[in-house]
Design an enzyme around this catalytic site. Structure first.
Site, PDB file in Angstrom:
ATOM      1  N   ASP A 249     -19.812  39.376  41.183  1.00 13.08           N
ATOM      2  CA  ASP A 249     -18.752  39.859  42.055  1.00 13.08           C
ATOM      3  C   ASP A 249     -19.379  40.667  43.197  1.00 13.08           C
ATOM      4  OD1 ASP A 249     -15.434  40.425  41.567  1.00 13.08           O
ATOM      5  OD2 ASP A 249     -16.484  41.669  43.041  1.00 13.08           O
ATOM      6  N   ILE A 250     -18.857  40.489  44.402  1.00  9.07           N
ATOM      7  CA  ILE A 250     -19.412  41.165  45.577  1.00  9.07           C
ATOM      8  C   ILE A 250     -19.148  42.675  45.540  1.00  9.07           C
ATOM      9  CG2 ILE A 250     -17.427  41.013  47.161  1.00  9.07           C
ATOM     10  CD1 ILE A 250     -19.365  39.928  49.294  1.00  9.07           C
TER      11      ILE A 250
ATOM     12  N   ASN B 291      -6.627  37.986  36.621  1.00  5.78           N
ATOM     13  CA  ASN B 291      -5.534  38.614  37.346  1.00  5.78           C
ATOM     14  C   ASN B 291      -4.628  37.510  37.869  1.00  5.78           C
ATOM     15  OD1 ASN B 291      -6.393  41.296  37.032  1.00  5.78           O
ATOM     16  ND2 ASN B 291      -7.833  41.089  38.723  1.00  5.78           N
TER      17      ASN B 291
ATOM     18  N   GLY C 120      -2.750  42.235  40.864  1.00  2.06           N
ATOM     19  CA  GLY C 120      -3.737  42.495  41.916  1.00  2.06           C
ATOM     20  C   GLY C 120      -4.619  41.310  42.245  1.00  2.06           C
ATOM     21  N   GLN C 121      -4.114  40.083  42.007  1.00  2.00           N
ATOM     22  CA  GLN C 121      -4.910  38.905  42.379  1.00  2.00           C
ATOM     23  C   GLN C 121      -5.027  38.841  43.891  1.00  2.00           C
ATOM     24  OE1 GLN C 121      -3.463  35.084  40.952  1.00  2.00           O
ATOM     25  NE2 GLN C 121      -5.210  33.980  41.835  1.00  2.00           N
TER      26      GLN C 121
ATOM     27  N   HIS D 209      -9.938  32.540  38.635  1.00  2.66           N
ATOM     28  CA  HIS D 209     -11.266  33.034  38.256  1.00  2.66           C
ATOM     29  C   HIS D 209     -11.140  33.970  37.065  1.00  2.66           C
ATOM     30  CE1 HIS D 209      -9.503  35.587  41.394  1.00  2.66           C
ATOM     31  NE2 HIS D 209     -10.056  36.620  40.771  1.00  2.66           N
ATOM     32  N   LEU D 210     -12.180  33.955  36.241  1.00  4.00           N
ATOM     33  CA  LEU D 210     -12.280  34.883  35.118  1.00  4.00           C
ATOM     34  C   LEU D 210     -13.256  35.983  35.516  1.00  4.00           C
ATOM     35  CD1 LEU D 210     -11.063  32.416  33.700  1.00  4.00           C
ATOM     36  CD2 LEU D 210     -12.692  32.759  31.827  1.00  4.00           C
ATOM     37  N   HIS D 211     -12.862  37.230  35.315  1.00  6.03           N
ATOM     38  CA  HIS D 211     -13.788  38.346  35.473  1.00  6.03           C
ATOM     39  C   HIS D 211     -14.471  38.568  34.124  1.00  6.03           C
ATOM     40  CE1 HIS D 211     -12.032  40.130  39.273  1.00  6.03           C
ATOM     41  NE2 HIS D 211     -11.011  39.404  38.868  1.00  6.03           N
TER      42      HIS D 211
HETATM   43  P1  5GP Z   1      -8.885  39.290  41.918  1.00  5.00           P
HETATM   44  O1  5GP Z   1      -8.305  40.639  42.228  1.00  5.00           O
HETATM   45  O2  5GP Z   1      -8.363  38.218  42.834  1.00  5.00           O
HETATM   46  O3  5GP Z   1      -8.796  38.950  40.474  1.00  5.00           O
HETATM   47  O4  5GP Z   1     -10.445  39.465  42.180  1.00  5.00           O
HETATM   48  C1  5GP Z   1     -11.151  38.844  43.192  1.00  5.00           C
HETATM   49  C2  5GP Z   1     -12.566  39.329  43.083  1.00  5.00           C
HETATM   50  O5  5GP Z   1     -13.362  38.565  43.961  1.00  5.00           O
HETATM   51  C3  5GP Z   1     -12.744  40.793  43.474  1.00  5.00           C
HETATM   52  O6  5GP Z   1     -13.321  41.512  42.385  1.00  5.00           O
HETATM   53  C4  5GP Z   1     -13.661  40.739  44.689  1.00  5.00           C
HETATM   54  O7  5GP Z   1     -14.608  41.795  44.734  1.00  5.00           O
HETATM   55  C5  5GP Z   1     -14.337  39.393  44.546  1.00  5.00           C
HETATM   56  N1  5GP Z   1     -14.690  38.748  45.796  1.00  5.00           N
HETATM   57  C6  5GP Z   1     -13.900  38.602  46.892  1.00  5.00           C
HETATM   58  N2  5GP Z   1     -14.548  37.938  47.855  1.00  5.00           N
HETATM   59  C7  5GP Z   1     -15.782  37.657  47.368  1.00  5.00           C
HETATM   60  C8  5GP Z   1     -16.912  36.967  47.901  1.00  5.00           C
HETATM   61  O8  5GP Z   1     -16.918  36.474  49.027  1.00  5.00           O
HETATM   62  N3  5GP Z   1     -17.998  36.863  47.113  1.00  5.00           N
HETATM   63  C9  5GP Z   1     -18.037  37.380  45.840  1.00  5.00           C
HETATM   64  N4  5GP Z   1     -19.161  37.232  45.150  1.00  5.00           N
HETATM   65  N5  5GP Z   1     -16.985  38.023  45.286  1.00  5.00           N
HETATM   66  C10 5GP Z   1     -15.868  38.169  46.054  1.00  5.00           C
END
Ligand code: 5GP
Ligand code: ZN
Length: 114
Positions: free
Chosen positions: A32-33, A89, A95-96, A102-104
């Site tokens: 994750d970034i 999410n 908070g998606q 995607h799975l965290h």
């Molecule tokens: P969500 O809240 O949608 O479940 O999480 C999206 C996740 O994607 C966030 O934790 C965010 O930091 C990560 N993310 C968003 N854009 C990028 C990207 O361009 N590269 C990477 N590696 N992670 C990203």
């Protein structure tokens, strides 16, 4: 006008950089970034699926595969023994922010209880 391209599809296609952790014919995993834990990896299907709630029966195998890859990634990164969390999410209240399923995988430290 065309929709802006999904950032995770761009990562799948190699148009955006990412730190590759795992890859196979069905999914990829990368850091994750903006990590919120020492280990914070995203496991995503290569196919663009927007929401968990839009998956039908034909996705059962793929969804199971994503979970198994999450476990494999946790093992690979040395957080399996001490424990980790796998989260999806779904939608606004959760908070998606990226509309590509995607799975965290979170671990590498004590996590806050839910
Ligand atoms: P969500 O809240 O949608 O479940 O999480 C999206 C996740 O994607 C966030 O934790 C965010 O930091 C990560 N993310 C968003 N854009 C990028 C990207 O361009 N590269 C990477 N590696 N992670 C990203
Ligand atoms: Zn996508």
């Amino acid at each position: 006008m065309d929709q802006p391209k999904c950032i995770f599809c761009s990562i799948v296609e190699g148009e955006l950089p990412s730190t590759n952790i795992y890859s196979d014919d069905h999914c990829i995993a990368f850091n994750d970034i903006n990590p919120v834990a020492n280990v914070h990896v995203l496991v995503i299907p290569r196919e663009h699926i927007t929401y968990l709630t839009e998956t039908t029966k034909r996705y059962e195998k793929l969804l199971g595969h994503l979970m198994r890859v999450a476990a494999k990634v946790a093992e690979q990164l040395g957080t399996a023994e001490d424990g980790y969390r796998v989260t999806v999410n779904q939608g606004v209240n959760a908070g998606q922010i990226v509309d590509h399923l995607h799975l965290h995988v979170l671990g590498g430290e004590q996590l806050n209880s839910l």
